[in-house]
Design an enzyme around this catalytic site. Sequence first.
Site, PDB file in Angstrom:
ATOM      1  N   GLY A   1      -6.471  -3.773  -7.345  1.00 10.89           N
ATOM      2  CA  GLY A   1      -6.114  -2.573  -6.602  1.00 10.89           C
ATOM      3  C   GLY A   1      -7.272  -1.828  -5.980  1.00 10.89           C
ATOM      4  O   GLY A   1      -8.448  -2.150  -6.177  1.00 10.89           O
ATOM      5  N   GLU A   2      -6.910  -0.800  -5.204  1.00 10.70           N
ATOM      6  CA  GLU A   2      -7.875   0.079  -4.549  1.00 10.70           C
ATOM      7  C   GLU A   2      -7.514   1.527  -4.855  1.00 10.70           C
ATOM      8  O   GLU A   2      -6.342   1.871  -4.969  1.00 10.70           O
ATOM      9  CB  GLU A   2      -7.868  -0.121  -3.021  1.00 10.70           C
ATOM     10  CG  GLU A   2      -8.134  -1.538  -2.565  1.00 10.70           C
ATOM     11  CD  GLU A   2      -6.844  -2.279  -2.252  1.00 10.70           C
ATOM     12  OE1 GLU A   2      -5.786  -1.645  -2.118  1.00 10.70           O
ATOM     13  OE2 GLU A   2      -6.902  -3.517  -2.160  1.00 10.70           O
TER      14      GLU A   2
ATOM     15  N   THR B   1     -10.015 -13.035   0.330  1.00 16.26           N
ATOM     16  CA  THR B   1     -10.210 -12.645   1.729  1.00 16.26           C
ATOM     17  C   THR B   1     -11.546 -13.124   2.272  1.00 16.26           C
ATOM     18  O   THR B   1     -11.883 -12.840   3.416  1.00 16.26           O
ATOM     19  CB  THR B   1     -10.123 -11.109   1.888  1.00 16.26           C
ATOM     20  OG1 THR B   1     -11.123 -10.488   1.076  1.00 16.26           O
ATOM     21  CG2 THR B   1      -8.740 -10.608   1.484  1.00 16.26           C
TER      22      THR B   1
ATOM     23  N   HIS C   1       0.830  -1.207   0.000  1.00 17.82           N
ATOM     24  CA  HIS C   1       0.000   0.000   0.000  1.00 17.82           C
ATOM     25  C   HIS C   1       0.866   1.258   0.000  1.00 17.82           C
ATOM     26  O   HIS C   1       2.012   1.228   0.447  1.00 17.82           O
ATOM     27  CB  HIS C   1      -0.884   0.041   1.254  1.00 17.82           C
ATOM     28  CG  HIS C   1      -2.069  -0.856   1.178  1.00 17.82           C
ATOM     29  ND1 HIS C   1      -3.146  -0.744   2.031  1.00 17.82           N
ATOM     30  CD2 HIS C   1      -2.371  -1.892   0.351  1.00 17.82           C
ATOM     31  CE1 HIS C   1      -4.050  -1.666   1.744  1.00 17.82           C
ATOM     32  NE2 HIS C   1      -3.599  -2.376   0.729  1.00 17.82           N
TER      33      HIS C   1
ATOM     34  N   ASN D   1      -4.693   3.593  -2.892  1.00 22.33           N
ATOM     35  CA  ASN D   1      -3.268   3.585  -3.219  1.00 22.33           C
ATOM     36  C   ASN D   1      -2.960   4.057  -4.639  1.00 22.33           C
ATOM     37  O   ASN D   1      -1.919   4.657  -4.894  1.00 22.33           O
ATOM     38  CB  ASN D   1      -2.716   2.163  -3.052  1.00 22.33           C
ATOM     39  CG  ASN D   1      -3.026   1.594  -1.689  1.00 22.33           C
ATOM     40  OD1 ASN D   1      -2.581   2.119  -0.685  1.00 22.33           O
ATOM     41  ND2 ASN D   1      -3.814   0.532  -1.659  1.00 22.33           N
TER      42      ASN D   1
END
Length: 324
Positions: free
Chosen positions: A105-106, A191, A37, A109
Site C-alpha cells: 500500500g501507499e 512495475t 485507490h 490511500n
Amino acid sequence: MEIGYKLAAEGFGPAELVRQAVRAEAAGFDFVEISDHFHPWLDDQGHSPFAWTVLGAIAAETERIGLATGVTCPTVRYHPAIIAQAAATLAILSENRFTLGLGAGERLNEHIVGEGFPVDVTGRHQLLREALEIIRSLWEGGYRSYDGRFLKLSDARVFDLPDELPVIAVAAGGSHAATIAGELGDGLFATEAKPHLVADFEAAGGTGPRYAEVPMAWAPDEHTAARAALDTSRWALTGWKVMSELPNPVNFAAASETVREEDILEKFACGPDPKRYLDVAQPFVDAGFDHLVMQNAGPDPDGFIDFYRAELDESLRKLSPQPA
C-alpha cells in the site's frame, strides 16, 4: 505471454472504465487490471471510483476477459477478512476470471481512515504477511480466528467460496516483498523490469504468473502523447520511496513539478511507432515477466485500443527473453 489493459481508475469515472473493459475484451486483451485507490495521484486526474464495484460491473458486462486488482492493500483501509470475502464473491460472479493483486500500500490511500500507516517498510511487510495468512485461512472454509502482532480475526467465516480460488499476485518493489510473494502468494506483481524480483520470487517457492506494468502513452504524434503523460502520470517517475509516503494529490503535484517531457520520453513509449512499444516492453520480458500490462497514459483510450489491436497484439506476444 498474456497481455493486459490497465484501467486507469484515477483518470476515468466508473461507467467509462466498464466501457473500456468491454472494448479491451473485443480487442483481444487477455485481462484488465484496475488500481484500487481512494485518491488519485494528482488532482488533475480527477477520479477514483470504488474498484470492487467497477469490477463487478465488468464481470457482468464481459464473457472472457480476466479481471485483476493492481493492487489492493488489505491491511489498513480494508481488513483482510473483507478482501477475502470480496475476492471470493467476485471470483464466483466472474466465473473464475479474477486475480487478486495485493500489496503493502501507499499512504495516499491508507491514511484516510485515521488509523495510521506504518512508517517503516518492515512493518508494512509484516502487516501484508499477516493479511495474506488471514485470507488464506478464510479461504480454507469454516470459522477462523487469528491473533497476529498487528491483525486480528475473531470467529469469522466466508460462506460463499468459489470452486476455484483466485490466484493471489503479490506486488514487490524489492527482495523482501518478492520473497513474501513466493512464500504466501501464487504470483508476482511489479512495475519495474528488475530480474532479481523474479529470481527472489522463484527462490522463495513462487511458480505462478509474473505481472508487470509497461509505461506507454499513445497519440498520433510523440509530443502529444508525452505531454498527456506529463500532465497525468508524471508522479510515476518519483519512485516508490516517494510514491508510498505522500498523503495527498497536492503532495504528488509538488514532488513531480520538476519532471520534464524528456523524462517521460525516456521511460514511456510515446506516439505511433510500434517499435518503441516493443523496445520498452522487452526489458520486462528479459526480466522474466510473462503477463504484460499496457499502462496507457495517452489522451485517447479508444485510439490506443485500436492501435494495440492493429499494431501491437501479435508482436508483443512473440517477444521472448534476449540473450544477456
